[in-house]
Each structure stands twice: as C-alpha cells, then as structure tokens.
Design an enzyme around this catalytic site. Structure first.
Site, PDB file in Angstrom:
ATOM      1  CD  GLN A  95       1.574  -1.264   1.262  1.00 39.06           C
ATOM      2  OE1 GLN A  95       0.736  -0.459   0.879  1.00 39.06           O
ATOM      3  NE2 GLN A  95       1.311  -2.215   2.144  1.00 39.06           N
ATOM      4  CG  HIS A 172       4.811   3.049   0.694  1.00 42.50           C
ATOM      5  ND1 HIS A 172       4.796   2.741  -0.647  1.00 42.50           N
ATOM      6  CD2 HIS A 172       3.547   2.834   1.135  1.00 42.50           C
ATOM      7  CE1 HIS A 172       3.584   2.377  -1.002  1.00 42.50           C
ATOM      8  NE2 HIS A 172       2.793   2.416   0.072  1.00 42.50           N
ATOM      9  NE  ARG A 192      -0.095  -7.925   1.679  1.00 40.12           N
ATOM     10  CZ  ARG A 192      -1.002  -8.804   1.235  1.00 40.12           C
ATOM     11  NH1 ARG A 192      -0.631  -9.957   0.735  1.00 40.12           N
ATOM     12  NH2 ARG A 192      -2.282  -8.520   1.329  1.00 40.12           N
TER      13      ARG A 192
END
Length: 315
Positions: A95, A172, A192
C-alpha cells in the site's frame, strides 16, 4: 494542574489480524482476527475514551474540541497523531498513503499519512516491504500492470527493536509474523496496490486503488535513513528515533527512578514492556505493559519509576 489521560483502546478486526494483542498485552480483543489496537486516537473511525479522572468517559475528539487548553492550544483542527499496535499475523496489502495536499483534495479534507514503525517483536527471518525499484513513473506503472511484484518491491529483513520511518508516498507493507507500534498522522486513508490475490469470506477480492496509488507514489523510492541517538540519564536510557515534520518518536528505557519535564503541548506514552509508577504532582499512578496515556500541557515535572520500555511521541 492537569492530570494524565489514561485511555481505553479501540480494536479493529482485519483479514490479516491474529491474537497477539491478547497474548502479549492481555487485551480483550473482539475476535481471532484482530489486527489493530487504536491505542491513542482522536480519529472519527475510532476514538479513544479516557478511563479515569475528571475527564472520564470523554473521547479525545471531544476534549480537543471543548478543552483545547489540555493540548497547549496546539494549532490543528483535529488531534494530529494516532498511535496503533498492529498484529500482522498475515501479510498486509502492499500500500501507499497520500500527503496532506493530495488527501485534502481527494479524501474529503482528511490528513495525509506519514507514519513510522517500532518493531516490538517478529518471527525469525521476518521482513517487510519498504519501497520499490522503479526509476520512472512509466516503469512503475508498467511493473504494476504486469504484476511483476518480485522485481518491483524492495524487501528488508527486520528484527525486534528496529525502527522505520515511512513518509507519505512510500510503497510499504508489514509482513506475516510482525508486532509493531505505529506512530502516524491521524488519517485512515490507504491506497492498496497489491493484495496477494486474497479473497474474503464471501470469495471477493479486496478493492485495489491503483489510480490514486500510482498518483501519490514517490518515484524513484526515497530511502529515508533516520539517525538514532542514545542519551543516558539517571534511571533512564532515551533513544531518539526521529524528529520530523509531523512527529518526534523516542524509546524510554526506565530502570529505577527518573525525573522528566513535560514541556511540549502534549506527549503520548505507550508502555510496551514492564511496569512501574508515574508520579505527577501529589498523585501516583500504577502503570504497566499495554497502558497508553497522554500527558497534557502544564504537567511540568513528573517521575517514572520501575522497569519499563515506553514509546513516547509528540507533534
């Protein structure tokens, strides 16, 4: 004189959550898929409630609005920080979060989300996703569209005690077997990018947010290295992890008795290990692992006594 605000956390169930919040901290969690403890929160999606004292029963949001002096009249429309404890029993989605300017326009005035992680615990050989390898926006789009995740995503090995600063725009993900304390801007906006093609109970894949994610992702990846500083004082070791635009974050290792001064608008405390006493004025409070509290403005001198590991932050 103001008193500490001891808080009742809120729990959020997640597809990737587990039971570590109960096993580690003794929390009464709602299910075996509890992913997030919102420990110190004034966000509308989950507000911490004061447990004891003159403000008992009030939310942080109410106090921010009606008792702003408690927070040193800090110049913000909303309580600016959010402290979470995350149980990544399975991989989180890959995300990215927007910055303030993008979120204000595209997310109904929400704050952006710069965050950071302190690794409380993790399984052996645990890792996380931190950044990507694309050199241009075109390359990033092409790699995402072709699902070339192994080449695109940067993976980093982690161990307990590690700290990561994650500015907005950083791709990350926490990975399976990780327990983390997260300090972040007070935002619940996540885009996402990839979710391992997982499906929920009804067989549906979770929504991706590729257009917005690609718009906000920093290219090339900016690998921010923070400089950890360690200071010893009587009864305490103070580790400074980051002093940045939105927050400063420290770890205080208390061993014995140590005196401090609260000279910030307000300070957030999360006890991740041990137990001890907090003394403010003539009052003494018993405190221990899993407790979260705010020291408001005008507290002045206070002491901590015992054996404790505490993550401390302030705006």
């Amino acid at each position: 004189m103001n008193q500490p605000l001891f808080l009742q956390p809120i729990f959020q169930e997640r597809i990737w959550g587990g039971t570590a919040l109960k096993e580690r901290f003794g929390y009464d969690i709602p299910s075996n898929h509890t992913g997030e403890c919102w420990a110190i929160s004034g966000h509308p999606n989950g507000q911490s409630v004061v447990k004891i004292g003159p403000h008992s029963g009030k939310t942080i949001g109410e106090l921010w609005k009606n008792n702003h002096g408690l927070f040193g009249n800090y110049p913000s429309d909303v309580f600016p920080l959010l402290t979470k404890v995350l149980d990544a029993n399975a991989n989180l989605s890959v995300q990215v979060h927007p910055d303030d300017d993008y979120a204000k326009v595209n997310e109904n005035g929400e704050l952006g989300k710069t965050e950071c992680w302190y690794i409380i615990d993790c399984k052996e050989d645990a890792e996380l996703v931190y950044g990507h390898t694309a050199r241009t926006k075109e390359e990033l789009i092409q790699q995402v569209e072709s699902g070339n995740w192994n080449e695109l995503l940067r993976r980093v090995k982690i161990k307990p005690g590690d700290f990561f600063y994650v500015p907005s725009g950083t791709i990350h993900a926490l990975c399976e077997g990780t327990l983390v304390l997260e300090t972040q801007q007070s935002s619940d906006t996540t885009y996402r990018v990839y979710d391992y093609d997982r499906t929920d109970q009804s067989g549906k894949k979770r929504e991706l947010h590729l257009k917005k994610a690609l718009e906000v992702t920093a290219v090339p990846h900016n690998n921010v290295k923070t400089e950890t500083k360690v200071n010893e004082k009587s009864g305490a070791t103070i580790t400074t992890f980051v002093e940045a635009e939105y927050f400063s974050v420290y770890k205080w290792n208390i061993s014995g008795k140590s005196a401090f001064k609260q000279d910030k608008p307000f300070m957030l405390f999360s006890i991740i290990n041990g137990e001890g006493l907090l003394k403010v004025g003539v009052e003494t409070y018993q405190t221990g692992k899993g407790d979260h509290f705010i020291l408001p403005a005008d507290i002045g001198e206070f002491t901590l006594e015992g054996t404790m590991e505490i993550i401390v932050s302030h705006p």
